[in-house]
Write a protein that holds these residues in place. Structure first.
Motif, short mmCIF file in Angstrom:
data_model
loop_
_atom_site.label_atom_id
_atom_site.label_comp_id
_atom_site.label_asym_id
_atom_site.label_seq_id
_atom_site.Cartn_x
_atom_site.Cartn_y
_atom_site.Cartn_z
N THR A 92 -6.30 -4.62 4.07
CA THR A 92 -7.41 -3.80 3.58
C THR A 92 -8.27 -4.63 2.65
O THR A 92 -7.76 -5.52 1.96
N LYS A 136 -2.21 6.62 -1.66
CA LYS A 136 -3.42 6.11 -1.03
C LYS A 136 -4.12 5.06 -1.89
O LYS A 136 -5.30 5.16 -2.21
N THR A 137 -3.34 4.05 -2.29
CA THR A 137 -3.90 2.97 -3.08
C THR A 137 -3.05 1.73 -2.93
O THR A 137 -1.86 1.82 -2.57
N ALA A 138 -3.67 0.57 -3.20
CA ALA A 138 -2.92 -0.68 -3.23
C ALA A 138 -2.06 -0.70 -4.50
O ALA A 138 -2.40 -0.09 -5.51
N SER A 194 -1.47 5.54 6.27
CA SER A 194 -0.53 4.85 7.16
C SER A 194 -0.65 5.33 8.60
O SER A 194 0.26 5.15 9.40
N GLN A 246 -9.80 -5.82 -0.51
CA GLN A 246 -9.46 -5.65 -1.92
C GLN A 246 -10.16 -6.72 -2.73
O GLN A 246 -10.63 -7.73 -2.19
N GLU A 295 -5.53 4.41 5.49
CA GLU A 295 -4.98 4.54 4.13
C GLU A 295 -3.83 5.53 4.05
O GLU A 295 -3.06 5.51 3.09
N ARG A 344 -0.35 -3.54 4.32
CA ARG A 344 -1.50 -3.11 5.11
C ARG A 344 -2.70 -3.98 4.78
O ARG A 344 -3.01 -4.20 3.61
N ARG A 391 -8.04 -0.85 -7.15
CA ARG A 391 -7.28 0.31 -6.72
C ARG A 391 -8.29 1.34 -6.18
O ARG A 391 -9.40 1.47 -6.69
N TRP A 419 0.85 -1.19 0.00
CA TRP A 419 0.00 0.00 0.00
C TRP A 419 0.88 1.24 0.00
O TRP A 419 1.84 1.34 0.75
#
Length: 968
Positions: A445, A199-201, A382, A447, A380, A443, A504, A194
């Motif tokens: 999250t 602010k995205t995978a 961190s 997805q 997002e 991270r 994303r 991440w």
């Protein structure tokens, strides 16, 4: 060579051509581009190629966000040489250039513009924001298109493919829906790479590794259930990510490692260990770990071995357990688990396990069915989320990717809690985003994933039932790799890769066009809506309006229609990974376009070696998920571009080479020649000195072509001589052309442009300029209308047609210049020609063997004459008439049959089989040949300059018999 007197000079057949010695490429190349555009040459080639076997090179789309760099030029020139060479060898060779238009870099640029205006992107209408992104991409596409065309690259420039075209967005969505409908799509909550900055995978293909300085900590976890000497024992872990300690859920060991129980018996003043503390450590690492804690060997002792069974029976406490103000947040048991990923190469032999922040940690928990133990402690940006005691709001990385306050805060709290044994700093290789260049974190999250080991329910099982099986089978059975090492690289990557992260959390791209049921779990059968009628409505809207339709007011109700209650479903607003976009291009270029591929497959994908983890990889996964096999039959990879010293190019170092600068100074053909001369399978160096060398090679080649044009002045079909009626020298040249034709065709089919060019360059400069042309100058200039002269000019014409077409795929502008010098006209172009077929009858191995001996003997003679020229005994070889002693009778016979004096460019030669005297000149590499120098006897012909006894005895004063006859 020319006559001594003006009246004789005018009787010579001297070369005549207006072809300039200086190419002037920077100024002249644009005119040829205009000519080709006016002719519509690409369309004319398609008309000409109708009915031929197709060849499709599918263009890997460059990203539309900046001027071209030298790597772009290398890639596009290589592609162009493939396309042109296949076309000229008789294929219908198609090339549709394209661009990758969605994704973070463009979105980031628009966000920067918004920030500069004081606007918040999240408060701007998403459709308006996406239209800004589209406009930005369009601008760069126009710029890059002209830059690519300037390199002489042919293709459908007026109708390229764009991933942001409405039709393309529709098909990308349709390809995604296949994953949805066949059951390979799922939502999971797992750690992904991440980017807090973006602010995205990120996928593995979007990661690069750079040195990074990290905190290192050694943390003891105290046992809560140990008995005997294991009561109160502490298992020590080591980590470079202190911020993940609050999310610890286990400590891992390896049952193959030798562990010991160590007791502290003494301590220095500055030390966190206490006398009587007992630590569990891998024996191989114990001394190093305790030294980090400032304990010398005399300050501790090893009590005994500790077995894997004993370790597995222990339960540990989190180091923050029981802290005031934590409200019991960490008051849970920390199990010890066995893991193959634990080693005693570094660390402590125990691994801190936070399943929300590491792939191996996550896998260990999945294997045990402990998915309910995953944490969601980091947001997002961190930042620690509000529910995390002590650390809420603290960030691991700030908005620029620099270190935030989270690490030091966790370390300080460990010190306060008595939970630290040692600390330090280390520099190591760490993952960074290849766009922002900022570090990333793992991270947990939610997805969306494509399951690559789940059976694909589409019935296309010829090459396997799962995406991974199909991909590995395709790699081994369906794809030709150039070089072969590309196979190993992609195979190992796909063999070991996890599921594909498709989602994303951005705005500029094709959305995941699916709906999830409110209140349902991802594991529920009805979690995802699978309805072909809904899918069809989405695709219809995308075809007409593009993917913006997904974001317009009322979209959910529009797509669900009367078939489903909108209140029961949630619309997914994540966008697809841009690698899914580019991985889908085979569907909307090869399969969907009339000028695509007949079977929807590409003959070749051609990109840099980094695309094993990028476009080659994503295209393979995507196609295996939707059509059951690889989308390509061949893959070619090239290296990276470096400066002359082998260093990576960098604007900050000032060692970059821009294609635009090269074309302005030298012309695009010099850049193309640089590509052709290099081994593209390795990294390629370029710089001022290298380009000077390339330009020198170009000049030598150009001079060869210029001489040939001059010699062909006013050549007509009436001058043509059949091969059977030609002298041996001409038939030998035809034999070499037949050999070269095989070399060129085989080389072009293998994409060995370096091999082809080296052979042609050596042929032009060594075999033609320094041998054949040099020998035949006399006949071309001085003969009258003889069979010999007409034969030489016939061979020149044959050479012209082969060399121009052989070299046209490389030197597109220069060979057009050469061609138009002979065949001018608005509709004339070498690029409308095919490489001529070569008659099998030209091959004559016996003749070639004979002329190999002739050329070998000639080398000895010319070397002997060069000694005399250096010693200033003679000024030119025509002043000589040496005696040449030949040991081998067959060689002597061969030399006597071919006018060897003409071959050696002397006025006479005496060939003998007598043993060579001691003073004879010998060339070590030419055994059996000795040369005794003698000056030519007679007077110098005022027309051809040969020194012959008969000069002055003919009608025309001062001429030899041949020149007298030519004058009539």
């Amino acid at each position: 060579m020319c006559a001594d007197t003006p009246e004789y000079k005018d009787t010579l057949n001297l070369p005549k051509t207006d072809f300039p010695m200086r190419a002037g490429l920077p100024n002249r190349e644009p005119a040829w581009l205009e000519k080709w555009a006016k002719m519509g040459i690409y369309d004319r080639l398609r008309d000409k190629a109708e009915g031929r076997k197709p060849f499709t090179l599918h263009d890997g789309p460059p990203y539309a966000n900046g001027h071209l760099h030298i790597g772009h030029a290398l890639n596009k020139i290589l592609k162009d040489m493939v396309v042109r060479s296949q076309q000229m060898m008789g294929r219908d060779s198609r090339y549709i250039p394209g661009w990758d238009c969605h994704g973070l870099p463009i979105e980031w640029k628009i966000e920067e513009q918004y920030r500069a205006k004081g606007l918040d992107k999240d408060e701007v209408d998403v459709v308006a924001f996406r239209q800004e992104c589209r406009k930005f991409a369009e601008g760069w596409i126009d710029i890059q298109r002209e830059e690519f065309k300037r390199l002489g690259v042919t293709g459908t420039w007026d109708k390229p493919y764009l991933t942001m075209d409405y039709r393309a967005e529709r098909i990308i969505a349709e390809e995604f829906q296949k994953f949805l409908m066949t059951g390979t799509l799922y939502q999971g909550s797992k750690p992904v790479m991440w980017s807090p900055v973006e602010k995205t995978a990120l996928a593995e293909a979007e990661i690069e590794y750079h040195d990074h300085k990290s905190h290192t900590i050694w943390v003891p976890f105290k046992a809560t259930n140990g008995a005997g000497d294991l009561q109160g024992v502490k298992a020590v872990i080591w980590t470079t990510t202190p911020w993940t300690i609050p999310s610890n859920k286990a400590v891992a060991y390896n049952n193959t490692i030798a562990y010991g129980l160590y007791e502290v018996t003494g301590r220095p003043e500055e030390c966190w260990a206490r006398i009587g503390d007992r630590y569990l450590l891998a024996d191989a690492l114990a001394e190093e770990v305790l030294a980090k804690a400032r304990l010398e060997p005399s300050m501790y002792r090893r009590l005994r071995d500790v077995s894997a069974d004993e370790l597995g029976a222990l339960t540990l406490a989190h180091p923050f357990r029981g802290l005031d103000g934590a409200d019991g947040f960490w008051d849970y048991d920390v199990p010890m688990i066995d893991g193959d990923h634990v080693t005693d190469d570094a660390g402590t032999g125990f691994v801190h396990t936070a399943p929300s922040h590491g792939q191996e940690d996550y896998d260990a928990f999945v294997a045990r069915g402990w998915m309910d133990r995953l944490t969601h402690n980091v947001g997002e940006e961190s930042e620690f989320l509000p529910h995390v005691p002590f650390f809420a709001g603290l960030r691991v990385l700030d908005h620029k990717g620099k270190e935030g306050k989270a690490n030091t805060a966790v370390i300080d709290k460990l010190v306060e809690a008595g939970g630290l044994l040692a600390r330090g700093r280390m520099t190591h290789s760490y993952p960074h985003s290849w766009r922002s260049k900022a570090p990333v974190i793992y991270r947990n999250t939610p997805q969306w994933f494509a399951a690559i080991d789940r059976e694909v329910g589409d019935g296309q099982d010829e090459y396997g039932k799962t995406i991974r099986e199909r991909a590995l089978t395709s790699i081994d059975q369906l794809v030709k790799w150039t070089p072969q090492t590309g196979r190993n690289r992609l195979y190992s990557m796909i063999e070991a890769r996890p599921d594909w992260v498709l989602s994303r959390q951005r705005a500029w791209g094709v959305p995941l066009t699916c709906f999830v049921k409110k209140g349902a779990l991802p594991t529920d059968a009805d979690f995802l809506l699978k309805d072909e009628k809904v899918n069809a409505r989405i695709l219809e809207a995308f075809e007409a309006e593009g993917a913006d339709a997904w974001y317009k007011p009322g979209a959910k109700e529009r797509f669900l229609g009367n078939d489903h209650n909108p209140d029961e479903w949630e619309q997914v607003f994540d966008i697809l990974d841009v690698w899914f976009d580019s991985g889908s291009t085979h569907a909307f270029v090869l399969r969907d376009r009339e000028d695509g591929s007949e079977d929807g497959l590409a003959d070749l994908y051609l990109e840099g070696t980094d695309q094993h983890r990028g476009w080659f990889h994503s295209s393979m996964l995507q196609a295996c998920g939707t059509r059951g096999r690889a989308p390509y039959r061949g893959v070619l990879t090239h290296g990276f571009t470096l400066d002359e010293k082998g260093n990576k190019m960098s604007k900050s170092l000032g060692n970059t080479v821009a294609p635009e600068d090269v074309t302005k100074q030298y012309g695009a053909d010099i850049l193309r020649l640089w590509v052709a001369q290099a081994d593209y399978t390795a990294d390629l160096r370029i710089g001022p000195e290298i380009l000077k060398g390339v330009a020198d090679s170009y000049r030598r080649l150009r001079n060869t072509m210029r001489y040939m044009l001059g010699a062909l002045s006013h050549f007509t079909e009436a001058d043509r001589v059949a091969p059977a009626d030609m002298p041996e020298l001409e038939r030998y040249v035809l034999h070499r052309l037949a050999e070269l034709d095989e070399v060129v065709r085989t080389g072009y089919d293998a994409y060995d442009f370096q091999g082809v060019f080296q052979q042609l360059f050596n042929f032009c400069t060594v075999e033609l300029s320094a041998f054949y042309f040099d020998i035949r100058k006399d006949a071309l200039y001085c003969d009258g209308d003889t069979q010999r002269r007409r034969a030489a000019r016939t061979v020149m014409d044959i050479l012209f047609h082969r060399l121009t077409t052989w070299l046209a795929p490389v030197l597109v502008f220069t060979m057009e210049d050469v061609w138009l010098d002979r065949f001018p006209g608005d509709d004339s172009s070498v690029h409308l020609q095919d490489i001529p077929e070569t008659p099998a009858s030209w091959k004559d191995e016996a003749l070639a063997a004979k002329w190999a001996e002739v050329r070998r003997a000639r080398r000895a003679v010319t070397a002997a004459l060069e000694v005399q020229r250096t010693d200033k005994v003679i000024g030119a070889s025509l002043e000589a008439a040496p005696v040449v002693h030949i040991e081998d009778a067959e060689t002597l016979k061969a030399l006597k049959s071919v006018n060897f004096d003409d071959i050696c460019i002397t006025s006479g030669i005496n060939l003998t089989g007598d043993p060579a005297p001691a003073e004879a000149f010998r060339l070590p590499e030419v055994a059996g040949v000795g040369v005794v120098f003698e000056k030519a006897d007679g007077d110098k012909c005022q027309r051809c300059w040969k020194i012959l006894p008969d000069v002055g005895t003919h009608q025309h004063a001062g001429t030899c018999q041949r020149c007298n006859d030519a004058l009539g």
